[in-house]
Design an enzyme around this catalytic site. Structure first.
Site, PDB file in Angstrom:
ATOM      1  N   HIS A 368     -32.175 -52.066 -23.637  1.00 24.55           N
ATOM      2  CA  HIS A 368     -31.860 -53.288 -22.892  1.00 24.55           C
ATOM      3  C   HIS A 368     -32.481 -53.321 -21.508  1.00 24.55           C
ATOM      4  O   HIS A 368     -32.162 -54.225 -20.736  1.00 24.55           O
ATOM      5  CB  HIS A 368     -30.345 -53.471 -22.736  1.00 24.55           C
ATOM      6  CG  HIS A 368     -29.607 -53.639 -24.018  1.00 24.55           C
ATOM      7  ND1 HIS A 368     -29.285 -54.874 -24.534  1.00 24.55           N
ATOM      8  CD2 HIS A 368     -29.127 -52.733 -24.883  1.00 24.55           C
ATOM      9  CE1 HIS A 368     -28.628 -54.723 -25.669  1.00 24.55           C
ATOM     10  NE2 HIS A 368     -28.523 -53.430 -25.907  1.00 24.55           N
ATOM     11  N   LYS A 559     -24.539 -65.013 -13.157  1.00 23.09           N
ATOM     12  CA  LYS A 559     -24.974 -63.730 -13.739  1.00 23.09           C
ATOM     13  C   LYS A 559     -24.622 -62.652 -12.735  1.00 23.09           C
ATOM     14  O   LYS A 559     -24.280 -62.940 -11.587  1.00 23.09           O
ATOM     15  CB  LYS A 559     -26.472 -63.734 -14.020  1.00 23.09           C
ATOM     16  CG  LYS A 559     -27.302 -64.189 -12.805  1.00 23.09           C
ATOM     17  CD  LYS A 559     -28.803 -64.205 -13.075  1.00 23.09           C
ATOM     18  CE  LYS A 559     -29.267 -65.432 -13.799  1.00 23.09           C
ATOM     19  NZ  LYS A 559     -29.669 -65.211 -15.191  1.00 23.09           N
ATOM     20  N   ARG A 560     -24.737 -61.364 -13.148  1.00 23.16           N
ATOM     21  CA  ARG A 560     -24.514 -60.292 -12.196  1.00 23.16           C
ATOM     22  C   ARG A 560     -25.458 -60.463 -10.991  1.00 23.16           C
ATOM     23  O   ARG A 560     -26.571 -60.991 -11.124  1.00 23.16           O
ATOM     24  CB  ARG A 560     -24.761 -58.932 -12.870  1.00 23.16           C
ATOM     25  CG  ARG A 560     -23.653 -58.534 -13.820  1.00 23.16           C
ATOM     26  CD  ARG A 560     -22.325 -58.358 -13.103  1.00 23.16           C
ATOM     27  NE  ARG A 560     -22.324 -57.176 -12.287  1.00 23.16           N
ATOM     28  CZ  ARG A 560     -21.809 -56.012 -12.660  1.00 23.16           C
ATOM     29  NH1 ARG A 560     -21.248 -55.857 -13.846  1.00 23.16           N
ATOM     30  NH2 ARG A 560     -21.838 -54.973 -11.841  1.00 23.16           N
ATOM     31  N   LYS A 565     -32.768 -60.253 -10.153  1.00 23.34           N
ATOM     32  CA  LYS A 565     -32.411 -61.580 -10.665  1.00 23.34           C
ATOM     33  C   LYS A 565     -32.666 -62.671  -9.613  1.00 23.34           C
ATOM     34  O   LYS A 565     -32.625 -63.855  -9.902  1.00 23.34           O
ATOM     35  CB  LYS A 565     -30.950 -61.590 -11.125  1.00 23.34           C
ATOM     36  CG  LYS A 565     -30.695 -60.667 -12.329  1.00 23.34           C
ATOM     37  CD  LYS A 565     -29.232 -60.694 -12.736  1.00 23.34           C
ATOM     38  CE  LYS A 565     -28.877 -59.660 -13.796  1.00 23.34           C
ATOM     39  NZ  LYS A 565     -29.248 -60.099 -15.159  1.00 23.34           N
ATOM     40  N   THR A 667     -29.149 -63.790 -21.685  1.00 26.32           N
ATOM     41  CA  THR A 667     -28.458 -64.536 -22.737  1.00 26.32           C
ATOM     42  C   THR A 667     -27.767 -65.749 -22.129  1.00 26.32           C
ATOM     43  O   THR A 667     -27.547 -66.744 -22.818  1.00 26.32           O
ATOM     44  CB  THR A 667     -27.436 -63.652 -23.481  1.00 26.32           C
ATOM     45  OG1 THR A 667     -26.686 -62.911 -22.515  1.00 26.32           O
ATOM     46  CG2 THR A 667     -28.127 -62.695 -24.424  1.00 26.32           C
ATOM     47  N   LYS A 671     -27.237 -69.765 -23.384  1.00 27.07           N
ATOM     48  CA  LYS A 671     -25.968 -70.517 -23.356  1.00 27.07           C
ATOM     49  C   LYS A 671     -26.157 -71.834 -22.622  1.00 27.07           C
ATOM     50  O   LYS A 671     -25.672 -72.888 -23.056  1.00 27.07           O
ATOM     51  CB  LYS A 671     -24.870 -69.683 -22.673  1.00 27.07           C
ATOM     52  CG  LYS A 671     -24.505 -68.424 -23.439  1.00 27.07           C
ATOM     53  CD  LYS A 671     -23.737 -67.403 -22.583  1.00 27.07           C
ATOM     54  CE  LYS A 671     -23.798 -66.037 -23.268  1.00 27.07           C
ATOM     55  NZ  LYS A 671     -23.347 -64.925 -22.393  1.00 27.07           N
TER      56      LYS A 671
HETATM   57  C1  26Q Z   1     -25.318 -46.627 -17.415  1.00 31.36           C
HETATM   58  C2  26Q Z   1     -24.979 -45.351 -17.006  1.00 31.36           C
HETATM   59  C3  26Q Z   1     -23.902 -45.142 -16.160  1.00 31.36           C
HETATM   60  C4  26Q Z   1     -23.144 -46.232 -15.756  1.00 31.36           C
HETATM   61  C5  26Q Z   1     -23.459 -47.490 -16.183  1.00 31.36           C
HETATM   62  C6  26Q Z   1     -24.550 -47.702 -17.009  1.00 31.36           C
HETATM   63  C7  26Q Z   1     -24.889 -49.058 -17.457  1.00 31.36           C
HETATM   64  C8  26Q Z   1     -23.888 -49.919 -17.923  1.00 31.36           C
HETATM   65  C9  26Q Z   1     -24.182 -51.196 -18.331  1.00 31.36           C
HETATM   66  C10 26Q Z   1     -26.184 -49.524 -17.443  1.00 31.36           C
HETATM   67  C11 26Q Z   1     -26.484 -50.811 -17.862  1.00 31.36           C
HETATM   68  C12 26Q Z   1     -25.486 -51.656 -18.311  1.00 31.36           C
HETATM   69  C13 26Q Z   1     -25.729 -53.032 -18.759  1.00 31.36           C
HETATM   70  C14 26Q Z   1     -26.925 -53.557 -18.947  1.00 31.36           C
HETATM   71  C15 26Q Z   1     -27.111 -54.949 -19.377  1.00 31.36           C
HETATM   72  O1  26Q Z   1     -26.174 -55.728 -19.448  1.00 31.36           O
HETATM   73  N1  26Q Z   1     -28.347 -55.333 -19.691  1.00 31.36           N
HETATM   74  C16 26Q Z   1     -28.634 -56.669 -20.125  1.00 31.36           C
HETATM   75  O2  26Q Z   1     -28.547 -56.724 -21.536  1.00 31.36           O
HETATM   76  C17 26Q Z   1     -28.672 -58.043 -22.016  1.00 31.36           C
HETATM   77  C18 26Q Z   1     -28.438 -58.019 -23.517  1.00 31.36           C
HETATM   78  O3  26Q Z   1     -29.541 -57.461 -24.151  1.00 31.36           O
HETATM   79  C19 26Q Z   1     -30.012 -58.643 -21.653  1.00 31.36           C
HETATM   80  O4  26Q Z   1     -30.004 -59.994 -22.036  1.00 31.36           O
HETATM   81  C20 26Q Z   1     -30.250 -58.539 -20.136  1.00 31.36           C
HETATM   82  O5  26Q Z   1     -31.565 -58.945 -19.841  1.00 31.36           O
HETATM   83  C21 26Q Z   1     -30.024 -57.108 -19.685  1.00 31.36           C
HETATM   84  O6  26Q Z   1     -30.124 -57.023 -18.274  1.00 31.36           O
END
Ligand code: 26Q
Length: 824
Positions: A368, A559-560, A565, A667, A671
């Site tokens: 991702h 979004k975050r 972004k 995503t 939406k």
């Molecule tokens: C990793 C290690 C330690 C702590 C936290 C994490 C961690 C947690 C969540 C790293 C990343 C995330 C989330 C990532 C995320 O939401 N990515 C998004 O995924 C979507 C679905 O595929 C994409 O549409 C987005 O582009 C992407 O940013």
């Protein structure tokens, strides 16, 4: 067909699903479960009663669904994810089960309004953002398509933090979502697995075979909680199993016997912290030991459970890959590769090669992100201490893998170093993405551009080695939630024209295209949008005290908060727009409401500062009588699934403006476009495919391409040039830097602006002029409501490709090897 028989059987004994039957169940649950006199019941009591009535019906169906899958010996898909961003479950369950109308009527006859009590349900916010919501959409889709799909994850006691804005700044509060209990979960106190940590590995010979014993460990118990996942329009109910950490009893006894009562309780609490809280980072892989323990905890319990079921079904371990597919949602569960090897080698005593072939055939890995700071690595020393046997297995996997690499690229020592699972350059780290790639038969990116960039950059060496393993599977969203449920007015309008089958076959929206040319249809579409905007306006007033005009253009970025972004780019345009109005150019511009929402990771200072700047800018603009009626800026607090479902249907303009090459897919972009917003965006992530789908006349594309971004950086990017050459940009940056928006602390944003001028890692200044120009195009079109509406309708009509059902079908065919024929 056996399936038809079973579905038929279901018709006979189940709880009645008509209004009277539901009414009786709700009343019974109110008295016997909530323990309330109907005369004194609070709205929350009614919520508890309704959810109880629904859960009784779901669980019956889940039982039949499971019997069916067992009887059919179906291959099962297990989705492993650290995150599930489900949101509220009541309305979604009622709609999927087909009980919405009878339940609403039953309640109404008892003097209770369904939508009012539904608002009291807390969101299940067991995820950060896109990745967690994708997992929830995939579960909805698998259930709706009658696929034997199971989610596995963690039952966090505290989900994503609640965001409050105090004096313009984000303040985090714990999300105690289980406070009032949770009727959607079934505790399974008998479903327990031991998960081990620490200890050491003893090696001995047994008949010439080397055997490994992992001993002197600390043990934690994983206890299952099951969440039924109902499909839409069928009687299929799948399952999401979330694990909670419990201290073992032996463990208690040891400590109690030592006489340290308080110490024993303390240790117990410490053990149970494993499932206490979701890490609120979505783009940086913080390397804390607790995070590694969370990852291994849920992976180990899940794989034990999966193998146990496999054996209970009477299957041989050698048949695993015929009966089981395991999908890794990013690298967070990648330790599963080593865990499955550990069980196959040490418990089932398979030879290495046999175990390895099974492992590779079972796993698929979804990437991702390309962001280097988001790639997970664990220091070898930490892995060795926490999971000593797994560290050995990772070394062994790497040994075999390195031999293969040397064989394929003889004499190329550089590629061996680059591909190794162990990074030797940054103090010996385990690269979890490499473990995931090596251990999976398919690796996918989440949009076409993202996959292409994976092949060209991050995983280029892997791609050269195993090109056949790489596939692109563009993300999607569930139409059940993001159109049917969130936008009932638009859904009804669509269904009046083309029927309701689009809910399970979103490509049918294509048939709406011709209505975009009919003035009366455009008027209907516009009036739906206006009603959604009025609804959002009332909520904005309630949450922020800000009055917004529902006839203005609603320009939204939700979004975050992250630098890539580029909420900052949006904000620079807001200030430029403000200046134009102040210069007396208001008559040429359509009135706008610019709405931001999103959470910043608590330790991400720059992201928090961006939130503060948005609020500071909003405060000045919203109180300036000169721009009143032309521009409002809103930061909508605590963005979550529930508020997304209100904001998205009310949007006119969708901001998807990440630095090209950095957003894997997005995503939210899907939406918003599905709900008839026009996108202003860069050629990044799935925006590229959205442009293809909706047509380039119906989207505002601007800015550098991913390739141009790479070139610009390579040439030596000098952001100050843009400042020097663009007077409008200069004015905006000077205002922010000089404290125009922070009169109580003039230097507040000096460092931020200086960073833009000196570094600008995300090329905000490079894209500013093109962005402003694209905003002018959007503005001009908005001033022609007929044409705007026509294009908005074409967006809705052409977004069918982005249904999660298509995404899931691609995974089924290209990764999981499950055949749709046997689902129905
Ligand atoms: C990793 C290690 C330690 C702590 C936290 C994490 C961690 C947690 C969540 C790293 C990343 C995330 C989330 C990532 C995320 O939401 N990515 C998004 O995924 C979507 C679905 O595929 C994409 O549409 C987005 O582009 C992407 O940013």
């Amino acid at each position: 067909m056996a399936i038809a028989d079973i579905l038929h059987e279901l018709e006979h004994h189940p709880r009645p699903c008509d209004k009277e039957g539901l009414k009786k169940s709700i009343r019974d649950a109110l008295i016997h479960q909530a323990g309330k006199d109907p005369l004194e019941a609070t709205p929350r009591d009614w919520l508890e009663a309704v959810s109880y009535a629904v859960r009784e019906r779901m669980i019956e169906r889940r039982m039949f669904t499971q019997r069916l899958f067992n009887r059919e010996h179906a291959k099962r898909v297990y989705y492993l994810s650290m995150e599930y961003l489900i949101g509220r479950m009541l309305i979604n369950s009622l709609l999927n089960l087909g009980f919405y109308d009878p339940t609403r009527e039953a309640l109404s006859e008892m003097g209770v309004d369904l939508l009012t009590i539904a608002e009291l349900e807390p969101d299940a916010a067991l995820g950060n953002g896109g990745l967690g919501r994708l997992a929830a959409c995939i579960l909805d889709s698998m259930a709706s398509q009658c696929m034997p799909g199971y989610g596995y994850g963690i039952r966090y006691e505290y989900g994503m933090f609640q965001q409050q804005i105090e004096h313009g700044q984000q303040v985090e509060h714990p999300d105690n979502w289980l406070r009032y209990g949770n009727n959607w979960e079934f505790a399974r106190p008998e479903k327990l697995f031991r998960v081990r940590f620490y200890g050491r590995v003893i090696t001995h010979r047994d008949n010439g075979n080397i055997r490994h014993h992992w001993q002197d460990c600390e043990e934690v118990i994983a206890m299952a909680y099951d969440y039924p996942m109902p499909g839409y329009g069928n009687k299929n109910v799948n399952n999401l199993r979330l694990w909670a950490a419990k201290a073992t009893r032996d463990f208690d006894l040891n400590y109690f016997n030592e006489g340290d009562y308080i110490g024993a309780i303390q240790k117990k609490a410490e053990t149970e912290t494993i499932s206490m809280v979701l890490y609120p980072n979505d783009a940086t892989a913080i390397g804390r030991e607790l995070r590694l323990k969370q990852e291994y905890f849920f992976v180990s319990a899940s794989i034990q459970d999966i193998l146990q079921h496999h054996e209970e079904m009477g299957y041989r371990i050698s048949e695993l890959a015929d009966k089981v597919a395991l999908q890794l949602n990013d690298t967070h569960p990648a330790i599963a590769v080593a865990e499955l090897m550990h069980l196959l080698l040490d418990k089932h005593e398979l030879p290495w090669m046999t175990a390895w072939e099974i492992t590779k055939s079972v796993f698929g890995y979804t990437n991702h992100t390309l962001l280097p700071e988001a790639l997970e690595t664990w220091p070898v020393a930490v892995m060795e201490r926490v999971l000593p046997r797994h560290m050995q297995i990772i070394y062994d996997i790497n040994f075999h893998f390195m031999n293969e690499v040397r064989h394929t690229f003889p004499g190329d020592t550089e590629i061996v170093r680059r591909l190794s699972i162990i990074d030797e350059d940054h103090g010996r780290q385990v690269r979890m993405a490499h473990l995931a790639v090596v251990g999976s038969h398919k690796i996918n990116g989440v949009a076409a551009l993202h996959t292409a960039l994976l092949k060209d950059t991050l995983f280029n060496d892997f791609y050269r080695l195993w090109p056949e393993r790489f596939v692109s599977i563009t993300n999607g969203i569930t139409p059940r939630l993001w159109l049917n449920q969130a936008n009932p007015a638009l859904s009804d309008l669509i269904s009046e024209h083309i029927g309701r089958d689009w809910v399970m076959d979103l490509s049918q929206l294509k048939a709406l295209e011709s209505f975009a040319d009919v003035a009366r249809c455009r008027a209907e579409f516009r009036s739906v949008k206006e009603a959604n905007k009025r609804h959002l306006a009332s909520l904005v007033l309630e949450r922020t005290g800000i009055h917004i005009d529902p006839t203005a253009m609603f320009d939204v970025q939700v979004k975050r908060i992250h630098e890539y972004k580029r909420q900052l780019l949006n904000l620079l345009h807001v200030v430029a727009f403000y200046n134009r109005i102040r210069r007396g150019e208001a008559a040429q511009q359509a009135p706008r409401v610019v709405l931001f929402a999103g959470k910043a990771a608590p330790s991400y200072m720059r992201a928090k500062q961006i939130i503060r700047l948005i609020n500071d800018v909003a405060d000045v603009i919203n109180h300036d009588p000169v721009v009143d009626g032309w521009l409002k800026v809103v930061f909508y607090p605590n963005y979550d699934v529930s508020s997304a479902a209100v904001i998205i249907p009310a949007a006119d303009l969708s901001e998807q403006i990440s630095t090209a090459g950095m957003e894997a897919s997005g995503t939210g972009n899907m939406k918003l476009a599905l709900n008839g917003a026009l996108t202003i965006g860069t050629l990044d992530g799935a925006n590229v495919e959205i442009r293809e789908a909706v047509g380039e006349e119906n989207i505002f594309i601007f800015g550098l391409t991913a390739e141009q971004v790479a070139e610009t950086r390579q040439r030596g990017y000098r952001p100050r040039t843009h400042y020097e050459e663009n007077a409008e940009l200069r004015e905006v940056l000077d205002m922010i830097r000089s404290g125009f928006f922070s009169p109580d602390e003039r230097g507040r944003y000096r460092a931020l602006v200086d960073d833009l001028l000196g570094n600008d890692a995300f090329l905000v200044l490079a894209d500013f002029a093109a962005y402003v120009e694209a905003q002018e195009r959007a503005d001009a079109l908005y001033r022609n409501p007929e044409e705007w509406t026509r294009r908005a309708m074409l967006n809705t009509a052409r977004m069918g490709y982005f249904s999660i059902d298509r995404t899931v079908q691609q995974y089924a065919e290209e990764v999981w090897g499950v055949n749709p024929e046997c689902w129905i």
